[in-house]
Design a protein around this motif. Structure first.
Motif, PDB file in Angstrom:
ATOM      1  N   VAL A  29      49.730 -20.287 -14.945  1.00 45.36           N
ATOM      2  CA  VAL A  29      49.316 -21.094 -16.086  1.00 45.36           C
ATOM      3  C   VAL A  29      47.798 -21.027 -16.165  1.00 45.36           C
ATOM      4  O   VAL A  29      47.102 -21.376 -15.221  1.00 45.36           O
ATOM      5  CB  VAL A  29      49.775 -22.563 -15.929  1.00 45.36           C
ATOM      6  N   ASN A  30      47.290 -20.557 -17.310  1.00 46.17           N
ATOM      7  CA  ASN A  30      45.844 -20.439 -17.499  1.00 46.17           C
ATOM      8  C   ASN A  30      45.529 -20.856 -18.932  1.00 46.17           C
ATOM      9  O   ASN A  30      45.737 -20.087 -19.860  1.00 46.17           O
ATOM     10  CB  ASN A  30      45.368 -19.020 -17.215  1.00 46.17           C
ATOM     11  N   GLY A  31      45.073 -22.096 -19.087  1.00 43.92           N
ATOM     12  CA  GLY A  31      44.819 -22.619 -20.428  1.00 43.92           C
ATOM     13  C   GLY A  31      46.116 -22.708 -21.206  1.00 43.92           C
ATOM     14  O   GLY A  31      47.089 -23.291 -20.742  1.00 43.92           O
ATOM     15  N   ASP A  32      46.135 -22.075 -22.383  1.00 48.65           N
ATOM     16  CA  ASP A  32      47.349 -22.130 -23.203  1.00 48.65           C
ATOM     17  C   ASP A  32      48.250 -20.920 -22.990  1.00 48.65           C
ATOM     18  O   ASP A  32      49.176 -20.677 -23.755  1.00 48.65           O
ATOM     19  CB  ASP A  32      46.996 -22.276 -24.688  1.00 48.65           C
ATOM     20  N   VAL A  33      47.998 -20.158 -21.926  1.00 45.40           N
ATOM     21  CA  VAL A  33      48.805 -18.974 -21.628  1.00 45.40           C
ATOM     22  C   VAL A  33      49.604 -19.201 -20.346  1.00 45.40           C
ATOM     23  O   VAL A  33      49.053 -19.572 -19.314  1.00 45.40           O
ATOM     24  CB  VAL A  33      47.906 -17.724 -21.460  1.00 45.40           C
TER      25      VAL A  33
END
Length: 139
Positions: free
Chosen positions: A57-61
């Motif tokens: 999970v990295n920000g909205d990705v």
């Protein structure tokens, strides 16, 4: 003293989602990380469902890193080969329903110097097994 004990028991009753004991799910996560620290991907596989997913999970990705027990085992074997000094320590652990969240501190050797970084992980359970691991970027 009785008053304090009664208040503590009332507080425990009012907070049913908070676990004060080590549940089976928490123990599964501890054993999973212990298998990771032993670099034993086959042992890690014993704690996951056949369709396990490892998600970054990295920000909205949200990216699927591995999907399935065999893919996880192969990915871990490659990782252990590339980083024989890699270990992880569970600094904090909590449980709510079917989720166990952890603050993990990874460590490894780089040029004979021990390096560390902390990350957040959330382990989602299906029954007694880990079905998904959500891994957030290191700080």
């Amino acid at each position: 003293m009785r008053h304090l004990c009664r208040n503590f028991l009332l507080l425990c009753w009012l907070m049913p989602g908070v676990s004060f004991a080590h549940s089976g799910q928490v123990e599964q996560v501890r054993q999973f990380v212990a298998a990771f620290n032993s670099h034993d991907s086959a042992q890690m596989a014993r704690y996951v469902t056949a369709d396990v997913q490892w998600l970054s999970v990295n920000g909205d990705v949200i990216a699927v890193q591995t999907s399935g027990k065999n893919a996880l085992t192969e990915a871990m074997d490659g990782y252990f080969e590339s980083c024989p000094s890699c270990r992880s320590e569970l600094l904090e652990i909590s449980e709510v329903g079917t989720h166990v969240s952890t603050i993990e501190q990874a460590s490894w050797l780089q040029n004979d110097v021990r390096r560390t970084q902390k990350s957040l992980a959330v382990y989602e359970f299906s029954g007694d097994l880990i079905q998904r691991v959500y891994y957030f970027p290191a700080d």
